[in-house]
Design a protein around this motif. Sequence first.
Motif, PDB file in Angstrom:
ATOM      1  N   THR A 205      12.259 -13.518  13.276  1.00  0.00           N
ATOM      2  CA  THR A 205      11.509 -14.547  12.314  1.00  0.00           C
ATOM      3  C   THR A 205      11.870 -14.056  10.899  1.00  0.00           C
ATOM      4  O   THR A 205      12.370 -12.995  10.555  1.00  0.00           O
ATOM      5  N   ASP A 206      11.910 -15.132  10.216  1.00  0.00           N
ATOM      6  CA  ASP A 206      12.206 -15.087   8.435  1.00  0.00           C
ATOM      7  C   ASP A 206      10.787 -14.190   8.068  1.00  0.00           C
ATOM      8  O   ASP A 206       9.837 -14.475   7.989  1.00  0.00           O
ATOM      9  N   THR A 207      11.337 -12.932   7.670  1.00  0.00           N
ATOM     10  CA  THR A 207      10.440 -11.946   7.233  1.00  0.00           C
ATOM     11  C   THR A 207       9.903 -12.227   5.769  1.00  0.00           C
ATOM     12  O   THR A 207       9.011 -11.546   5.596  1.00  0.00           O
ATOM     13  N   ARG A 208      10.334 -13.084   5.152  1.00  0.00           N
ATOM     14  CA  ARG A 208       9.965 -13.445   3.862  1.00  0.00           C
ATOM     15  C   ARG A 208       8.545 -13.336   3.478  1.00  0.00           C
ATOM     16  O   ARG A 208       7.859 -13.372   2.582  1.00  0.00           O
ATOM     17  N   ALA A 209       8.036 -14.343   4.732  1.00  0.00           N
ATOM     18  CA  ALA A 209       6.789 -15.053   4.375  1.00  0.00           C
ATOM     19  C   ALA A 209       5.775 -13.756   4.360  1.00  0.00           C
ATOM     20  O   ALA A 209       4.500 -13.850   3.987  1.00  0.00           O
ATOM     21  N   ILE A 210       6.222 -12.665   4.734  1.00  0.00           N
ATOM     22  CA  ILE A 210       5.289 -11.379   4.942  1.00  0.00           C
ATOM     23  C   ILE A 210       5.007 -11.126   3.263  1.00  0.00           C
ATOM     24  O   ILE A 210       3.986 -10.688   2.888  1.00  0.00           O
ATOM     25  N   ASP A 211       6.135 -11.466   2.465  1.00  0.00           N
ATOM     26  CA  ASP A 211       5.851 -11.167   1.101  1.00  0.00           C
ATOM     27  C   ASP A 211       4.812 -11.870   0.373  1.00  0.00           C
ATOM     28  O   ASP A 211       4.044 -11.423  -0.400  1.00  0.00           O
ATOM     29  N   ASN A 212       4.384 -13.153   1.122  1.00  0.00           N
ATOM     30  CA  ASN A 212       3.238 -13.653   0.622  1.00  0.00           C
ATOM     31  C   ASN A 212       1.883 -12.935   0.951  1.00  0.00           C
ATOM     32  O   ASN A 212       1.075 -13.032  -0.083  1.00  0.00           O
ATOM     33  N   PHE A 213       1.916 -12.321   1.903  1.00  0.00           N
ATOM     34  CA  PHE A 213       0.656 -11.641   2.307  1.00  0.00           C
ATOM     35  C   PHE A 213       0.613 -10.600   1.525  1.00  0.00           C
ATOM     36  O   PHE A 213      -0.446  -9.975   0.860  1.00  0.00           O
ATOM     37  N   ILE A 214       1.541 -10.002   0.940  1.00  0.00           N
ATOM     38  CA  ILE A 214       1.863  -8.564   0.257  1.00  0.00           C
ATOM     39  C   ILE A 214       1.170  -9.113  -1.346  1.00  0.00           C
ATOM     40  O   ILE A 214       0.399  -8.588  -1.850  1.00  0.00           O
ATOM     41  N   VAL A 215       1.557 -10.272  -1.703  1.00  0.00           N
ATOM     42  CA  VAL A 215       1.209 -10.732  -3.071  1.00  0.00           C
ATOM     43  C   VAL A 215      -0.300 -10.953  -2.918  1.00  0.00           C
ATOM     44  O   VAL A 215      -0.647 -10.585  -3.602  1.00  0.00           O
ATOM     45  N   ARG A 216      -0.835 -11.321  -1.935  1.00  0.00           N
ATOM     46  CA  ARG A 216      -2.165 -11.612  -1.803  1.00  0.00           C
ATOM     47  C   ARG A 216      -3.043 -10.189  -1.833  1.00  0.00           C
ATOM     48  O   ARG A 216      -3.866  -9.925  -2.619  1.00  0.00           O
ATOM     49  N   LEU A 217      -2.464  -9.205  -1.102  1.00  0.00           N
ATOM     50  CA  LEU A 217      -3.137  -8.208  -1.011  1.00  0.00           C
ATOM     51  C   LEU A 217      -3.191  -7.320  -2.319  1.00  0.00           C
ATOM     52  O   LEU A 217      -3.866  -6.586  -2.916  1.00  0.00           O
ATOM     53  N   ARG A 218      -1.971  -7.513  -3.115  1.00  0.00           N
ATOM     54  CA  ARG A 218      -1.662  -6.877  -4.328  1.00  0.00           C
ATOM     55  C   ARG A 218      -2.936  -7.142  -5.495  1.00  0.00           C
ATOM     56  O   ARG A 218      -3.460  -6.688  -6.167  1.00  0.00           O
ATOM     57  N   ARG A 219      -3.032  -8.904  -5.246  1.00  0.00           N
ATOM     58  CA  ARG A 219      -3.926  -9.252  -5.946  1.00  0.00           C
ATOM     59  C   ARG A 219      -5.238  -8.641  -5.964  1.00  0.00           C
ATOM     60  O   ARG A 219      -6.211  -8.551  -6.677  1.00  0.00           O
ATOM     61  N   TYR A 220      -5.695  -8.378  -4.607  1.00  0.00           N
ATOM     62  CA  TYR A 220      -6.976  -7.775  -4.272  1.00  0.00           C
ATOM     63  C   TYR A 220      -6.948  -6.444  -4.792  1.00  0.00           C
ATOM     64  O   TYR A 220      -8.054  -5.915  -5.360  1.00  0.00           O
ATOM     65  N   ILE A 221      -5.972  -5.483  -4.433  1.00  0.00           N
ATOM     66  CA  ILE A 221      -6.294  -4.128  -4.857  1.00  0.00           C
ATOM     67  C   ILE A 221      -5.532  -3.358  -5.886  1.00  0.00           C
ATOM     68  O   ILE A 221      -5.805  -2.259  -6.312  1.00  0.00           O
ATOM     69  N   GLU A 222      -4.685  -4.243  -6.746  1.00  0.00           N
ATOM     70  CA  GLU A 222      -3.920  -3.791  -8.009  1.00  0.00           C
ATOM     71  C   GLU A 222      -4.857  -4.029  -9.000  1.00  0.00           C
ATOM     72  O   GLU A 222      -5.045  -5.141  -9.360  1.00  0.00           O
ATOM     73  N   ASP A 223      -4.591  -3.336 -10.168  1.00  0.00           N
ATOM     74  CA  ASP A 223      -5.315  -3.548 -11.690  1.00  0.00           C
ATOM     75  C   ASP A 223      -4.274  -4.540 -12.127  1.00  0.00           C
ATOM     76  O   ASP A 223      -4.836  -5.628 -12.531  1.00  0.00           O
ATOM     77  N   ASP A 224      -2.880  -4.408 -11.812  1.00  0.00           N
ATOM     78  CA  ASP A 224      -2.070  -5.166 -12.411  1.00  0.00           C
ATOM     79  C   ASP A 224      -0.949  -5.523 -11.478  1.00  0.00           C
ATOM     80  O   ASP A 224       0.047  -4.644 -11.039  1.00  0.00           O
ATOM     81  N   PRO A 225      -1.371  -6.886 -10.706  1.00  0.00           N
ATOM     82  CA  PRO A 225      -0.538  -7.005  -9.511  1.00  0.00           C
ATOM     83  C   PRO A 225       1.010  -7.203  -9.764  1.00  0.00           C
ATOM     84  O   PRO A 225       1.651  -6.976  -8.892  1.00  0.00           O
ATOM     85  N   SER A 226       1.353  -7.214 -10.936  1.00  0.00           N
ATOM     86  CA  SER A 226       2.897  -7.509 -11.454  1.00  0.00           C
ATOM     87  C   SER A 226       3.349  -6.012 -11.401  1.00  0.00           C
ATOM     88  O   SER A 226       4.643  -5.943 -11.724  1.00  0.00           O
ATOM     89  N   ASN A 227       2.707  -5.056 -11.718  1.00  0.00           N
ATOM     90  CA  ASN A 227       3.008  -3.669 -11.566  1.00  0.00           C
ATOM     91  C   ASN A 227       2.242  -2.941 -10.732  1.00  0.00           C
ATOM     92  O   ASN A 227       1.726  -1.983 -10.910  1.00  0.00           O
ATOM     93  N   PRO A 228       2.634  -3.177  -9.309  1.00  0.00           N
ATOM     94  CA  PRO A 228       1.832  -2.256  -8.283  1.00  0.00           C
ATOM     95  C   PRO A 228       1.961  -0.841  -8.399  1.00  0.00           C
ATOM     96  O   PRO A 228       3.032  -0.379  -8.794  1.00  0.00           O
ATOM     97  N   GLN A 229       0.638  -0.109  -8.272  1.00  0.00           N
ATOM     98  CA  GLN A 229       0.721   1.372  -8.195  1.00  0.00           C
ATOM     99  C   GLN A 229       0.318   1.587  -6.691  1.00  0.00           C
ATOM    100  O   GLN A 229       0.713   2.965  -6.249  1.00  0.00           O
ATOM    101  N   HIS A 230      -0.118   0.908  -5.935  1.00  0.00           N
ATOM    102  CA  HIS A 230      -0.506   1.312  -4.480  1.00  0.00           C
ATOM    103  C   HIS A 230       0.241   0.659  -3.357  1.00  0.00           C
ATOM    104  O   HIS A 230       0.761   1.242  -2.441  1.00  0.00           O
ATOM    105  N   LEU A 231       0.757  -0.568  -3.579  1.00  0.00           N
ATOM    106  CA  LEU A 231       1.713  -1.475  -2.912  1.00  0.00           C
ATOM    107  C   LEU A 231       2.899  -1.723  -3.127  1.00  0.00           C
ATOM    108  O   LEU A 231       3.178  -2.692  -3.722  1.00  0.00           O
ATOM    109  N   LEU A 232       3.749  -0.489  -2.847  1.00  0.00           N
ATOM    110  CA  LEU A 232       5.110  -0.713  -3.438  1.00  0.00           C
ATOM    111  C   LEU A 232       6.266  -1.330  -2.642  1.00  0.00           C
ATOM    112  O   LEU A 232       6.027  -1.187  -1.367  1.00  0.00           O
ATOM    113  N   THR A 233       6.885  -2.232  -3.385  1.00  0.00           N
ATOM    114  CA  THR A 233       8.324  -2.681  -2.532  1.00  0.00           C
ATOM    115  C   THR A 233       9.247  -1.671  -2.413  1.00  0.00           C
ATOM    116  O   THR A 233       9.673  -0.926  -3.272  1.00  0.00           O
TER     117      THR A 233
END
Length: 250
Positions: A205-233
């Motif tokens: 399967t095209d795994t890139r769509a997982i990235d959308n999920f990660i973006v959402r989770l980052r919005r929930y848990i990161e202070d600054d989603p563009s500079n994640p501290q917990h959910l790292l790529t």
Amino acid sequence: MSRVLVVEDEMNLARGLQYNLEAEGHSVTVAGDGERALELLLHPSGQFDVVVLDVMLPGKDGFTVVSELRAARQYVPVLMLTARGRPEDVLKGFASGADDYLPKPFELAILLARLQGLLRRSQWMRAQPAPAPQDPVGPNVGEFETFSFRDRDIDFGKLELRVYGNTIHLTLMETQLLRHLVQNDGKVVSRKSILEEVWGLHEDTDTRAIDNFIVRLRRYIEDDPSNPQHLLTVRGVGYRFVAHPQNSES
Ligand code: CA
């Protein structure tokens, strides 16, 4: 008895499902399009335990219906019916907030089993805070029922995340992805393992769509989603969850 909403415009299929689900003891309502489904689900008296939602609908399609539901803070479990041979729809469905999927055409026995799975999980959640730990078919909470890190508390049973005291409701899949990452705290988790272990997908399967999920989770848990501290790529591989990053203690 569970209350099931079937959203499907092909009336033969909808009635067939209704007949079989009623034979299993469920109470079934059929909606022929997305608008009607939203009307029923968002109405205060619209109490359904689970929704079978076809992707291909006239007017608002299944993706739109489930995103509007979630945007309206309606977290009823949704089983999405996707077109076989379109794996991208599966991930799009999950990204919209669906909890499980089944490609059409499907075997009735499999649909019933998937619905039972979703119903058990929602009943288990309603039964909180008294889960039945001996229930062998309850949600796969693993060794974590809750997990806390840095002013964030995840309640895997209630599908809730509290960040600085604010409660965010998660879908089943968001919760399961988060749990998979948390259970591997500090370790690299590949996109392939997420697909297999969280989504139960084994096809290519095209795994890139997982990235959308990660973006959402980052919005929930990161202070600054563009500079994640917990959910790292981890470039080229996947992701790594870090509950307590060492270089950013404040
Ligand atoms: Ca359809």
